[in-house]
Design a protein around this motif. Structure first.
Motif, mmCIF file in Angstrom:
data_model
loop_
_atom_site.group_PDB
_atom_site.id
_atom_site.type_symbol
_atom_site.label_atom_id
_atom_site.label_comp_id
_atom_site.label_asym_id
_atom_site.label_seq_id
_atom_site.Cartn_x
_atom_site.Cartn_y
_atom_site.Cartn_z
ATOM 1 N N MET A 196 0.823 -1.205 0.000
ATOM 2 C CA MET A 196 0.000 0.000 0.000
ATOM 3 C C MET A 196 0.862 1.262 0.000
ATOM 4 O O MET A 196 1.975 1.273 0.500
ATOM 5 N N ASP A 197 0.314 2.307 -0.568
ATOM 6 C CA ASP A 197 0.974 3.612 -0.566
ATOM 7 C C ASP A 197 0.570 4.359 0.702
ATOM 8 O O ASP A 197 -0.585 4.760 0.858
ATOM 9 N N LYS A 198 1.524 4.562 1.602
ATOM 10 C CA LYS A 198 1.226 5.234 2.871
ATOM 11 C C LYS A 198 0.892 6.718 2.687
ATOM 12 O O LYS A 198 0.324 7.346 3.592
ATOM 13 N N ASN A 199 1.254 7.251 1.542
ATOM 14 C CA ASN A 199 0.996 8.683 1.323
ATOM 15 C C ASN A 199 -0.495 9.000 1.346
ATOM 16 O O ASN A 199 -0.892 10.107 1.726
ATOM 17 N N LEU A 200 -1.332 8.038 0.938
ATOM 18 C CA LEU A 200 -2.776 8.276 0.955
ATOM 19 C C LEU A 200 -3.284 8.486 2.367
ATOM 20 O O LEU A 200 -4.068 9.411 2.634
ATOM 21 N N GLU A 201 -2.823 7.641 3.281
ATOM 22 C CA GLU A 201 -3.253 7.769 4.678
ATOM 23 C C GLU A 201 -2.671 9.024 5.321
ATOM 24 O O GLU A 201 -3.358 9.717 6.087
ATOM 25 N N GLU A 202 -1.417 9.313 5.017
ATOM 26 C CA GLU A 202 -0.783 10.511 5.575
ATOM 27 C C GLU A 202 -1.457 11.773 5.059
ATOM 28 O O GLU A 202 -1.633 12.749 5.807
ATOM 29 N N ALA A 203 -1.845 11.768 3.785
ATOM 30 C CA ALA A 203 -2.535 12.928 3.220
ATOM 31 C C ALA A 203 -3.886 13.136 3.891
ATOM 32 O O ALA A 203 -4.284 14.277 4.184
ATOM 33 N N ALA A 204 -4.593 12.030 4.150
ATOM 34 C CA ALA A 204 -5.888 12.142 4.823
ATOM 35 C C ALA A 204 -5.725 12.692 6.232
ATOM 36 O O ALA A 204 -6.536 13.510 6.691
ATOM 37 N N LEU A 205 -4.688 12.248 6.946
ATOM 38 C CA LEU A 205 -4.437 12.768 8.294
ATOM 39 C C LEU A 205 -4.078 14.248 8.250
ATOM 40 O O LEU A 205 -4.506 15.038 9.104
ATOM 41 N N ASP A 206 -3.290 14.640 7.242
ATOM 42 C CA ASP A 206 -2.916 16.059 7.109
ATOM 43 C C ASP A 206 -4.119 16.935 6.813
ATOM 44 O O ASP A 206 -4.150 18.124 7.192
ATOM 45 N N LEU A 207 -5.125 16.352 6.147
ATOM 46 C CA LEU A 207 -6.324 17.124 5.821
ATOM 47 C C LEU A 207 -7.329 17.159 6.966
ATOM 48 O O LEU A 207 -8.420 17.719 6.817
ATOM 49 N N GLY A 208 -6.978 16.542 8.093
ATOM 50 C CA GLY A 208 -7.828 16.634 9.277
ATOM 51 C C GLY A 208 -8.653 15.408 9.590
ATOM 52 O O GLY A 208 -9.456 15.428 10.529
ATOM 53 N N ALA A 209 -8.498 14.354 8.833
ATOM 54 C CA ALA A 209 -9.270 13.138 9.103
ATOM 55 C C ALA A 209 -8.754 12.458 10.364
ATOM 56 O O ALA A 209 -7.541 12.454 10.636
ATOM 57 N N ARG A 210 -9.649 11.880 11.122
ATOM 58 C CA ARG A 210 -9.257 11.154 12.321
ATOM 59 C C ARG A 210 -8.735 9.760 11.953
ATOM 60 O O ARG A 210 -9.085 9.231 10.898
ATOM 61 N N PRO A 211 -7.905 9.172 12.830
ATOM 62 C CA PRO A 211 -7.328 7.852 12.518
ATOM 63 C C PRO A 211 -8.370 6.795 12.188
ATOM 64 O O PRO A 211 -8.176 5.983 11.281
ATOM 65 N N PHE A 212 -9.498 6.797 12.930
ATOM 66 C CA PHE A 212 -10.527 5.799 12.653
ATOM 67 C C PHE A 212 -11.141 6.015 11.274
ATOM 68 O O PHE A 212 -11.414 5.047 10.548
ATOM 69 N N ALA A 213 -11.360 7.285 10.900
ATOM 70 C CA ALA A 213 -11.924 7.581 9.582
ATOM 71 C C ALA A 213 -10.950 7.172 8.469
ATOM 72 O O ALA A 213 -11.372 6.682 7.417
ATOM 73 N N VAL A 214 -9.656 7.347 8.707
ATOM 74 C CA VAL A 214 -8.652 6.936 7.718
ATOM 75 C C VAL A 214 -8.680 5.420 7.543
ATOM 76 O O VAL A 214 -8.626 4.903 6.420
#
Length: 268
Positions: free
Chosen positions: A158-176
């Motif tokens: 998996m590309d971790k950048n997708l999850e990191e980008a979602a976290l940077d945009l304010g998404a919570r860990p559970f939502a990611v």
């Protein structure tokens, strides 16, 4: 060119011999399950009576119910434990990661008869009553590695950048996890679960060591019936087991191919 042609012919002959050696007994088992004659070697015409007898056999129905309950239950717990283990090891930087991964896959590398004896000793030491509980624990233990390996391999790709980008945009860990990680690893979870189901459904060696006197599975039922001789009824039982196992494995492979195609589409 002549040498290449001869080697190609010999390769085809060898492949045909191996395929025949592997599948002719299986084909004969299926064919003789429809034999009207009780003799396993004399063809007496086409008949479905052995399947009708199986359908009316209460002990067979109970064994089938136990096998399905055991397979679904062990799959469920294997998914929980195997997926949690793969997620927990993701991103770890420890010198013990290789050892932990090896130990996690050890149950599928140990011979089944050894694993069955180990479970027998452990359950006897714990004074657990042998039956569905001990069967469930043992089957879950050797099913976990299938889910763990599938999910871990998917996570590494998996590309971790997708999850990191979602976290940077304010998404919570559970939502990611819910919107990105889980949909990505779902095909791997399903593939591991289907393989686990197939392995649990047709296991006989480990089950014999950890089952109780009143608890039978379909695979154990076939094994005990073989002691009285091979009959078309046993062939019918084996055919049902073969069809279920083959269907589950084919479904697992189909999910795996769908996952590979989806990864190719996602790759720029």
């Amino acid at each position: 060119m002549r040498r290449a042609g001869k080697s190609g012919i010999f390769s085809k002959i060898y492949l045909a011999f191996i395929v025949a050696l592997m599948y002719i007994p299986v084909i004969l088992t299926v064919i003789y399950s429809f034999n009207a004659n009780k003799s396993p070697t004399v063809w007496g015409g086409f008949s479905m009576k052995w399947y009708e007898e199986l359908a009316g056999d209460r002990s067979i129905r109970e064994a089938l119910g136990n096998s399905l309950l055991l397979a679904f239950g062990s799959c469920f717990f294997a998914i929980l434990i195997g997926t949690s283990g793969a997620l927990g090891m993701r991103g770890r930087q420890s010198k013990f990661d290789g050892v932990i991964a090896y130990l996690s896959t050890l149950p599928i590398m140990i011979p089944e008869i050894i694993l069955g004896m180990v479970f027998l000793g452990v359950f006897s030491f714990m004074n657990l009553p042998f039956g569905m509980v001990t069967l469930m624990i043992a089957h879950t233990a050797f099913c976990i590695p299938y889910v763990f390996m599938m999910v871990r391999a998917r996570l590494e790709g998996m590309d971790k950048n997708l999850e990191e980008a979602a976290l940077d945009l304010g998404a919570r860990p559970f939502a990611v996890f819910r919107d990105i990680t889980f949909p990505a690893i779902l095909p791997a979870i399903l593939s591991g679960a289907l393989l686990s189901f197939a392995m649990s459904f047709d296991d006989v060696v480990i089950s014999i060591f950890v089952t109780g006197a009143r608890t039978n599975t379909l695979a154990i039922k076939i094994y005990t019936k073989l002691k009285t001789g091979v009959t078309p009824e046993i062939n019918a039982l084996a055919t049902i087991l073969l069809i279920v196992t083959a269907a589950v494995i084919l479904l697992s492979r189909g999910i795996g191919r769908h996952k590979e195609k989806s990864q190719e589409i996602e790759t720029p």
